[in-house]
Design a protein around this motif. Structure first.
Motif, PDB file in Angstrom:
ATOM      1  N   GLN A 191      13.760  65.031  33.693  1.00 58.70           N
ATOM      2  CA  GLN A 191      13.227  65.460  34.828  1.00 58.70           C
ATOM      3  C   GLN A 191      13.155  64.293  35.775  1.00 58.70           C
ATOM      4  O   GLN A 191      13.973  63.486  35.757  1.00 58.70           O
ATOM      5  CB  GLN A 191      11.685  65.948  34.377  1.00 58.70           C
ATOM      6  N   ARG A 192      12.357  64.470  36.744  1.00 57.13           N
ATOM      7  CA  ARG A 192      12.267  63.462  37.794  1.00 57.13           C
ATOM      8  C   ARG A 192      11.049  63.209  38.651  1.00 57.13           C
ATOM      9  O   ARG A 192       9.945  64.149  38.478  1.00 57.13           O
ATOM     10  CB  ARG A 192      13.375  63.664  38.784  1.00 57.13           C
ATOM     11  N   GLY A 193      10.593  62.268  39.299  1.00 57.35           N
ATOM     12  CA  GLY A 193       9.606  62.336  40.339  1.00 57.35           C
ATOM     13  C   GLY A 193       8.438  62.175  38.929  1.00 57.35           C
ATOM     14  O   GLY A 193       8.402  61.346  38.322  1.00 57.35           O
ATOM     15  N   ALA A 194       7.008  62.617  39.552  1.00 57.34           N
ATOM     16  CA  ALA A 194       5.933  62.457  38.896  1.00 57.34           C
ATOM     17  C   ALA A 194       6.076  63.232  37.567  1.00 57.34           C
ATOM     18  O   ALA A 194       5.412  63.011  36.746  1.00 57.34           O
ATOM     19  CB  ALA A 194       4.789  63.213  39.675  1.00 57.34           C
ATOM     20  N   SER A 196       8.825  62.777  35.541  1.00 53.60           N
ATOM     21  CA  SER A 196       9.607  61.896  34.631  1.00 53.60           C
ATOM     22  C   SER A 196       9.049  61.899  33.436  1.00 53.60           C
ATOM     23  O   SER A 196       7.980  61.641  33.122  1.00 53.60           O
ATOM     24  CB  SER A 196      10.211  60.583  35.316  1.00 53.60           C
TER      25      SER A 196
END
Lengths: 759, 574
Positions: A191-194, A196
């Motif tokens: 995933q990514r960002g917050a 992750s």
């Protein structure tokens, strides 16, 4: 601006032209400091005793600069800089304690805590959590965020590894240690960002070596261990730094004990030759100590059956029966097979008992590497030419012959990868299998199984290469001959004359080669060094050497016989033929090792010290329940010849150390007029005798007691002797990461792993 | 290349089935987690089977100003009864169709100027099993002042340089012209090139960043469409100047049409012997390839872009080293924006003096700006640097739609923050805007009319950054998420004076910490929208947060009177 690749690990300190390290001077918090060129500012500050906090920085792993905790002010730099990626340069002025820096640290911690669950009272990591420590030192006392935290349920990735995403601060240490340190690559970032998160390699679970390094390096309680979770609080345990009892690499392990039970093994204080490294066995393979089948009372065969008896009753059987057999059939009707897991002191006592009390050279152990031939081949060079674990990690070129270090010598494997990462070492592999390390090899020669000796002869130019490997071996020979300071490691397939061929070739290489013979168990080397061999006295004194015999006879108060004794295999055969009447086995399972399916018919007496009923001990007349390495003190010598100290962590009822047992047996035999009783009562006292008398063991006791490793350079005094190692005397155990001889069969957690079944 | 493999799998199955990824892992020797790591990083890749109609509505600035919220809500309501295997309605980050907002993708095909009935029709077709295809943009001819060439004399500067090999001269011209990066940062092009030129490395790269993904940014799309040859020429010149033999034109995957145009241009240049080995017998090699981005705003950050080319998660690298020192494959790399490269031939052909005189009020050159939002004629305009914003808004773009007044505008997308209408005469150039606490950025003007809720616009912009944060560094990963949560709370109204004051203090500290500590510009710029709104529209924000009055009615206010609730719109879904 300094040039440093984001992937480059620290420790790549450049050498000046004269081989001398270049130095740079910088100022940190107003104090001048001189460090080797290439040093990271974070390391420089730590050397000065200034703490720059960090989560993602982890010495030895690639740089991330993700946690932003180590920001410092650098004069002339427009922005705060991450000390973990900043290379010290001449004249640099660094400030680690300015208002801006303090604010940044405080803010980073506040950020991290906004999603962190703050379930510290029920978190395994509570009390030894880096996030707690950092907040304590640098954090704010209040939290101003009132927004909801992101929550995810906990995931079980294997029997040993659990992941709690909300606790994770995404420092990526686990990902890097698995990739770079272990070359297993079982963890990644998804995933990514917050959102992750750390992801395991099989979607919802892990398939890996289960070494638990990810748990170990996790600064918070995001990764927890199946064996330890919710068991105890860190401050409720006693900690004992000792040496792992499984393979021959001698990793230091700190056993955490609560209520006389070992509940955890790790080496978080980074002491010892392995620093934080432990494999699955070292980290999780301690529960054999409390296996329900563990023997806790002596047993004597009565009416064809083994029955528990008192210690007094058991000990009163041993001396009279040994003495009787000796009186009737002579000394050589008795044989001794020692252990490759007992301490040096115990091995030494066993050698002494056999040679000076019973007066036979029928003493041997399950040999897994030919340490004796290496000592003989190197002679007085043994000290200078032996390769320590630390030196291996810095070796510029490494030749590995006939051992799957990934499975059998995990620390060696870890060190080799370290050398590849940090000093860009070239690795050359000669093996009969597709071993894991071959992936990192510059050249890899696959040879038919059992042709390791022939391969060595081909390298030395003394014979043809094994079938089909000519080209690859030729390439390796050529490449190695162009290297300098080569580290040569070899498994049990290289023995006898081949060892001498290897060293005579190696001695011609630039810078001289250094060697490590790779055995299989925690004190394989020590058993050999202490003379549990039919033809070698302790310290590789040749049995034919009259002066050495005289020396040991006088020391021990008996008469060491001249004729070489029987090997372990020969003793079993002799037992079958009725030539050997009594066999005394200490911590070994020779029936299984040598494929003996029934008790040799001619054996009248079989005595075994053991933890469990094994193929051998269940056939014994007298079984003595022994303490394991985690339950006693003493020293062990790892496969590299490094002597380290065991410390007693737990004290289970009903068992005694082999040292105690042998001492009592010796005493009782002395009462019957055989030999002299041991004066020394403790492992320390025995070690002192070893230190004074056994070649190569005159080591620094202070270093040893302090928990360090000291190198023993046992050398055959009379140098190059005939290599009369019988074929089949060296039998590598072929253990995997998940097996460990007898002990491994009783490691419940390891046996429960999905991977173990496949191993 | 992992992207090609993943795209091939996705085009075969419509998503990335686990077995295929496993096979790919085996086949390429890439650990499975690495494939998962990258596949789950880029929203473009699907790890589960898609529904028959996968609808994604762009929610960012210009689309938000043009009814994306209502559109999404209407679609959600309409298809609420359908299972997730039939229709899903989700949001998507800016698609680069800001001048034709709102934009919607249905099954990965982009449709612009959408309304509920038009999307509905598309969904019906998709449900019927039809393979949708996005409309081909109409062919447009544009005469640009930036183009120094008649059609038959293109690549003149390159030809001259191949012959003269006067690299020093080129660099001196760029320096004298004060050419600066047009992607947003405004760094001196000559310095960047000179650094790479000085690096002692046999391997160097030129990368053109055509990944413009910031809401409102559409100017590179226009430049590629109309001046692709200037970009290719600029890249080749950069190669010659720095010693790089390889150029990579990195374009966002939503620009399929422009990708095609650029590929054609590259082919043409090869055909004319202007690219390749030993170009025109000069002994100089320069190859140019078009690389399609796996997607995401963060790929526009130069080091993240490099990571993406290398097949990794697009996570920005810590600097130093800068790409000029250790960039693509750790080799010295020039990364410049499309417009920067396009500017190079102009300077060389027409001379420094022309370039310097092309700007207004002491600035240099021409500038392409995109304008979108509440204007009559959204689009891309070529203006002299230093042109007042009002000139673009009111003259070129025809002023505010529906005869309304302007409340505020963003000179360059969310990162520039918002300025009030009273500042409309501000000149669009690097210095003036920076002095006003804003930036020229990528020339992405977004105009808000009098009914716009500026708090919603701030939240919208911060949410964009939150959505696009890569998650590598703590301040950006957590800070952006918490700031969205905080602003969302503000939009609900009902704050006490005390809480509002505390929150404002928190925003200040949050902004400071993010600015101090973030690895890349994204984290540093996250607070810009709310800080600018607080600066210029404080009264409105106060009233909104404390009393719950939303000027546009876009914010969902649970405490609002029932009669208003019926017409309420739901803002950002946090």
């Amino acid at each position: 601006m300094p040039l440093l690749s984001a992937d480059a690990g620290p420790g790549q300190e450049k050498m000046g032209e004269m081989g001398e390290q270049k130095k740079v001077s910088l100022t940190i918090d107003g104090r001048p400091m001189t460090v080797p060129a290439g040093t990271l500012v974070i390391e420089a500050t730590r050397r000065m005793g200034i703490e720059v906090p960090s989560f993602c920085y982890y010495p030895g792993l690639s740089l991330q600069a993700a946690c932003r905790m180590c920001l410092v002010e650098v004069e002339k730099a427009p922005k705060l800089q991450t000390a973990c990626t900043l290379v010290a340069i001449e004249g640099m002025v660094v400030r680690t304690d300015t208002e801006q820096v303090r604010q940044a640290r405080k803010a980073m911690l506040e950020f991290l805590l906004t999603n962190h669950p703050l379930d510290c009272p029920v978190c395994d990591k509570g009390g030894e959590c880096e996030l707690q420590d950092m907040v304590f030192r640098y954090g704010a006392d209040t939290s101003r965020f009132i927004e909801e935290k992101i929550h995810e349920p906990e995931e079980k990735w294997s029997e040993l590894v659990y992941y709690d995403a909300p606790r994770c601060i995404l420092c990526f240490r686990c990902v890097r240690v698995c990739d770079e340190g272990l070359d297993v690559k079982a963890l990644g970032v998804g995933q990514r960002g917050a959102y992750s998160t750390i992801i395991p390699n099989r979607g919802d679970h892990l398939e890996c070596e289960e070494c638990g390094m990810c748990i170990d390096v996790c600064p918070v309680g995001a990764l927890t261990s199946g064996t330890y979770r919710y068991k105890t609080r860190p401050w409720e345990m006693q900690y004992t730094g000792t040496i792992c009892t499984h393979c021959s690499n001698g990793c230091k392990t700190t056993l955490s004990v609560r209520n006389n039970r070992i509940v955890r093994a790790n080496n978080r204080d980074l002491s010892g030759i392995n620093r934080e490294f432990l494999c699955v066995k070292g980290r999780f393979g301690f529960d054999f100590t409390e296996h329900p089948n563990r023997l806790n009372a002596p047993m004597v065969r009565r009416g064809g059956k083994l029955a528990p008896v008192t210690w007094e009753a058991a000990m009163e059987e041993i001396a009279p029966r040994l003495a009787a057999i000796r009186a009737e059939h002579g000394s050589d009707a008795i044989g001794f097979i020692g252990s490759n897991r007992t301490t040096n002191e115990e091995n030494y006592l066993l050698a002494r008992l056999a040679r000076s009390v019973i007066e036979t050279n029928n003493v041997d152990h399950h040999r897994t590497a030919d340490y004796a031939s290496l000592a003989a081949a190197l002679g007085s060079e043994a000290g200078a030419r032996s390769l320590t674990m630390e030196a291996l990690g810095e070796a510029p070129a490494i030749l590995l012959i006939g051992n799957d270090t990934g499975r059998q010598n995990p620390l060696v494997d870890w060190r080799i990868r370290e050398a590849v990462r940090h000093v860009v070492a070239r690795v050359y592999v000669i093996d009969s299998g597709e071993i894991k390390l071959a992936r990192r090899a510059k050249f890899y020669a696959r040879i038919p199984a059992g042709t390791e000796g022939a391969a060595v002869r081909a390298l030395a130019g003394k014979g043809p290469a094994p079938a089909g490997a000519g080209e690859a071996l030729g390439a390796i020979k050529k490449a190695i001959e162009g290297e300098s300071g080569v580290a040569i490691l070899f498994g049990g397939g290289v023995w006898g004359e081949a060892v001498a061929d290897l060293t005579s070739w190696g001695s011609k290489l630039a810078g001289g080669a250094r060697y490590m013979a790779l055995g299989d168990y925690s004190n394989s080397r020590g058993a050999s060094d202490m003379g549990l061999l039919p033809d070698w006295l302790p310290g590789y004194a040749r049995i034919e050497d009259a002066a050495e015999r005289k020396r040991y006879s006088e020391l021990w108060g008996g008469s060491v016989p001249e004729r070489a004794g029987l090997t372990a295999k020969e003793m079993l055969d002799a037992g079958g033929r009725g030539k050997l009447k009594a066999l005394y086995v200490v911590g070994a399972n020779p029936f299984r090792t040598f494929g003996v399916t029934a008790r040799p018919a001619g054996l009248e007496l079989l005595i075994v010290h053991e933890l469990f009923l094994t193929e051998t001990s269940r056939e014994a007349d007298i079984v003595i329940p022994a303490a394991c390495a985690y339950e006693k003190s003493g020293t062990v010598t790892n496969t590299a010849g490094e002597v380290q100290m065991l410390r007693k962590a737990a004290d289970p009822p009903g068992v005694r150390t082999d040292l105690d047992i042998l001492r009592i047996v010796g005493h009782q035999l002395a009462l019957k007029g055989l030999g002299a009783a041991m004066r020394a009562r403790t492992a320390e006292a025995v070690f002192e005798e070893i230190r004074r008398n056994v070649a190569g063991y005159d080591v620094d006791v202070a270093g040893l007691v302090a928990g360090g490793a000291v190198t023993a350079a046992a050398a055959a005094k009379n140098g190059h002797t005939p290599f009369d190692v019988p074929t089949g005397a060296i039998q590598p155990a072929q253990d995997s990461l998940f097996t460990s001889g007898t002990l491994g069969r009783f490691c419940m957690m390891i046996e429960s792993l999905a991977e173990a079944e496949k191993a | 290349m992992i992207w090609d493999d993943l795209r091939a799998i996705q085009s075969r199955h419509g998503y990335l089935p686990a077995e295929e990824l496993h096979a790919l892992s085996q086949h390429t020797g890439t650990p499975l987690y690495q494939i998962h790591s990258v596949a789950s990083f880029y929203p473009h890749f699907r790890l589960a089977p898609p529904p028959k109609a996968d609808v994604r509505v762009c929610m960012d600035m210009s689309c938000n100003l043009n009814g994306a919220c209502e559109l999404r809500q209407a679609l959600e309501r309409r298809y609420a009864g359908m299972g997730p295997s039939e229709v899903t309605v989700r949001e998507v980050s800016c698609l680069g169709r800001c001048d034709h907002a709102p934009a919607v993708t249905v099954n990965d095909q982009i449709f612009s100027s959408m309304s509920e009935p038009t999307v509905d029709l598309l969904i019906t077709r998709a449900l019927g099993g039809e393979a949708l295809e996005e409309p081909h943009p109409p062919h447009t001819e544009a005469t640009c002042k930036s183009d120094p060439y008649p059609p038959d004399k293109r690549y003149g500067a390159l030809r001259w340089l191949l012959k003269s090999k006067d690299v020093d001269g080129v660099l001196a011209s760029l320096k004298a012209a004060d050419l600066r990066g047009m992607g947003g940062a405004g760094f001196s092009t000559e310095m960047k090139w000179s650094l790479v030129r000085r690096m002692d490395s046999p391997e160097k790269y030129i990368v053109c960043n055509a990944d413009e993904s910031e809401p409102g940014t559409i100017k590179d799309r226009f430049i590629i469409q109309h001046l692709a040859y200037l970009v290719a020429e600029g890249m080749a010149i950069a190669g010659i100047c720095t010693g790089a033999k390889k150029g990579i034109f990195y374009i966002r995957h939503e620009y399929g049409h422009q990708e095609h145009i650029m590929k054609e241009e590259v082919e043409r240049a090869y055909h004319q012997g202007l690219l390749g080995q030993n170009i025109q017998g000069s002994g100089i090699d320069f190859d140019l390839e078009v690389f399609v981005s796996p997607g995401g705003y963060i790929c526009g950050e130069e080091s993240a872009l490099i990571e993406a080319i290398e097949g990794h998660r697009a996570e920005p690298r810590n600097k130093p080293p800068f790409p000029g020192q250790a960039g693509l494959w750790q080799k010295p790399t020039v990364v410049n924006n499309v417009e920067t490269f396009a500017n190079v031939p102009q300077i060389l052909v027409r001379g420094v003096d022309w370039f310097k005189s092309a700007g207004l009020a002491g600035t240099s050159g021409l500038k392409f700006v995109g304008i979108s939002g509440h204007v009559v004629k959204p689009g891309v305009f070529e203006i002299p640097m230093g042109t007042p914003a009002s000139e673009v808004i009111f003259r070129l773009a025809g002023g505010i739609r529906g005869g309304k007044k302007m409340k505020g505008f963003a000179p360059s997308g969310p990162s520039s923050g918002y300025l009030p209408a009273s500042m409309a005469d501000i000149r669009l150039d690097f210095k003036t805007l920076a002095a006003a606490g804003s930036m020229l950025g990528s020339g992405a003007m977004v105009i808000c009319d009098q009914d716009t809720c500026m708090l919603d616009m701030a939240l919208n912009s911060v949410a964009f950054f939150r959505n696009e944060s890569c998650g590598k560094c703590v301040p950006c990963r957590v800070g952006s998420q918490k700031m969205v949560a905080l602003l969302h709370r503000w939009t609900q109204g009902g704050l006490s004076e005390k809480q509002f004051t505390a929150d404002r203090g928190l925003i200040d500290e949050l902004s400071n910490a993010m600015g101090l500590a973030s690895i890349c510009g994204l984290g540093q710029i996250v607070p810009a929208p709310i800080n600018s709104v607080l600066k210029y529209f404080e009264d409105e924000v106060r009233e909104h947060a404390l009393q719950g009055t939303c000027p546009s009615g876009i914010c969902h206010l649970p405490g609002a009177p029932a009669k208003r609730a019926a017409s309420q719109r739901v803002g950002i879904n946090p």
